[in-house]
Design a protein around this motif. Sequence first.
Motif, short mmCIF file in Angstrom:
data_model
loop_
_atom_site.label_atom_id
_atom_site.label_comp_id
_atom_site.label_asym_id
_atom_site.label_seq_id
_atom_site.Cartn_x
_atom_site.Cartn_y
_atom_site.Cartn_z
N ARG A 79 -28.04 -75.86 -42.43
CA ARG A 79 -28.62 -75.72 -41.09
C ARG A 79 -30.15 -75.79 -41.16
NH1 ARG A 79 -26.94 -70.80 -39.83
NH2 ARG A 79 -24.82 -71.58 -39.71
N TRP A 80 -30.74 -75.12 -42.15
CA TRP A 80 -32.20 -75.15 -42.33
C TRP A 80 -32.66 -76.57 -42.67
CZ3 TRP A 80 -34.89 -76.36 -46.86
CH2 TRP A 80 -36.26 -76.15 -46.79
N LEU A 92 -43.28 -84.30 -28.65
CA LEU A 92 -42.82 -83.23 -29.52
C LEU A 92 -41.31 -83.42 -29.67
CD1 LEU A 92 -43.99 -79.68 -29.48
CD2 LEU A 92 -41.57 -80.04 -29.28
N VAL A 93 -40.81 -83.41 -30.89
CA VAL A 93 -39.41 -83.72 -31.17
C VAL A 93 -38.78 -82.55 -31.92
CG1 VAL A 93 -37.83 -85.33 -32.30
CG2 VAL A 93 -39.98 -86.17 -31.34
N SER A 94 -37.60 -82.15 -31.48
CA SER A 94 -36.83 -81.12 -32.19
C SER A 94 -35.42 -81.67 -32.40
CB SER A 94 -36.79 -79.84 -31.36
OG SER A 94 -35.95 -78.90 -31.95
N ARG A 95 -34.94 -81.61 -33.63
CA ARG A 95 -33.58 -82.07 -33.96
C ARG A 95 -32.92 -80.99 -34.81
NH1 ARG A 95 -34.83 -85.48 -30.78
NH2 ARG A 95 -34.92 -87.72 -31.05
N GLU A 96 -31.65 -80.70 -34.53
CA GLU A 96 -30.92 -79.73 -35.35
C GLU A 96 -29.44 -80.03 -35.30
OE1 GLU A 96 -30.43 -75.91 -32.42
OE2 GLU A 96 -32.35 -76.18 -33.42
N GLY A 97 -28.74 -79.56 -36.32
CA GLY A 97 -27.30 -79.69 -36.37
C GLY A 97 -26.81 -80.63 -37.44
N VAL A 98 -25.53 -80.44 -37.79
CA VAL A 98 -24.90 -81.29 -38.78
C VAL A 98 -23.76 -82.05 -38.11
CG1 VAL A 98 -23.69 -81.35 -40.99
CG2 VAL A 98 -25.47 -79.67 -40.61
N LEU A 99 -22.72 -81.32 -37.73
CA LEU A 99 -21.59 -81.95 -37.06
C LEU A 99 -21.90 -82.24 -35.59
CD1 LEU A 99 -18.71 -79.82 -38.60
CD2 LEU A 99 -19.56 -82.06 -39.33
N LYS A 100 -22.51 -81.27 -34.93
CA LYS A 100 -22.95 -81.45 -33.56
C LYS A 100 -24.47 -81.51 -33.57
CE LYS A 100 -23.25 -79.24 -29.10
NZ LYS A 100 -23.18 -77.97 -28.42
N ARG A 101 -25.00 -82.70 -33.46
CA ARG A 101 -26.44 -82.91 -33.55
C ARG A 101 -27.04 -82.80 -32.15
NH1 ARG A 101 -29.97 -82.72 -37.33
NH2 ARG A 101 -31.50 -84.36 -37.42
N THR A 102 -28.09 -81.99 -32.01
CA THR A 102 -28.78 -81.87 -30.73
C THR A 102 -30.25 -82.23 -30.93
OG1 THR A 102 -29.25 -79.53 -31.07
CG2 THR A 102 -27.26 -80.06 -29.87
N GLY A 103 -30.84 -82.78 -29.88
CA GLY A 103 -32.23 -83.17 -29.98
C GLY A 103 -32.96 -82.92 -28.67
N LEU A 104 -34.25 -82.76 -28.79
CA LEU A 104 -35.10 -82.52 -27.63
C LEU A 104 -36.40 -83.27 -27.85
CD1 LEU A 104 -35.76 -80.81 -25.03
CD2 LEU A 104 -36.74 -79.15 -26.60
N ASP A 105 -36.79 -84.08 -26.89
CA ASP A 105 -38.06 -84.78 -26.92
C ASP A 105 -38.86 -84.37 -25.69
OD1 ASP A 105 -37.31 -88.08 -28.30
OD2 ASP A 105 -36.80 -86.09 -29.00
#
Length: 181
Positions: A79-80, A92-105
């Motif tokens: 996860r980290w 500004l970009v945020s991405r997280e997740g392995v199986l369920k990937r979520t992102g925010l721009d």
Amino acid sequence: MSFPEDLLSSNEKVMVHSHPHAKMLIGPFFWLIVTLGIGTWLATLASGAPEPWNSVALIALAAVAVVLLGRLFLAPLIRWRTTHFVVTTDRLVSREGVLKRTGLDIPMTRINSVQFEHGLIDRIFGCGTLIIESASDEPLRFDDIPHVERVHTLIYREVNDNPYDDYADEGDGPPRGRGRR
């Protein structure tokens, strides 16, 4: 692993690319050491059991250790590793997740204000929480950002397009900010 170039627009450059601060891994490493220590102690006890029970006990211990290590160590580590915080010249970009990937721009032009906060422990580790206020209803909080004050200043400069802010390098042109160098 750097931010993929194919996700950047033309003339967009990555200014900050980081994972959350490594302090997030203190707990998982603690559980790794505890699980291995208790597992080794129980395996030593189980090997003294009569046949075939010692083999059954060792297999059961190994199965429990694998489940515990997967849940308490590997999952937080992955996860980290798969969480990214990126600041480019445009967004500004945020991405997280392995199986369920979520992102925010968030485009820099949509950011209204940028704040940071960090308590004593965060200051010791050199990280903090970045709070971005944009056109959304509630501010967005990004926890455990390494060097949060510098990231805050960098975003502030990009949003306000003011090249004469704090954190100037020596010999870097005219004085920046309130007469500071």
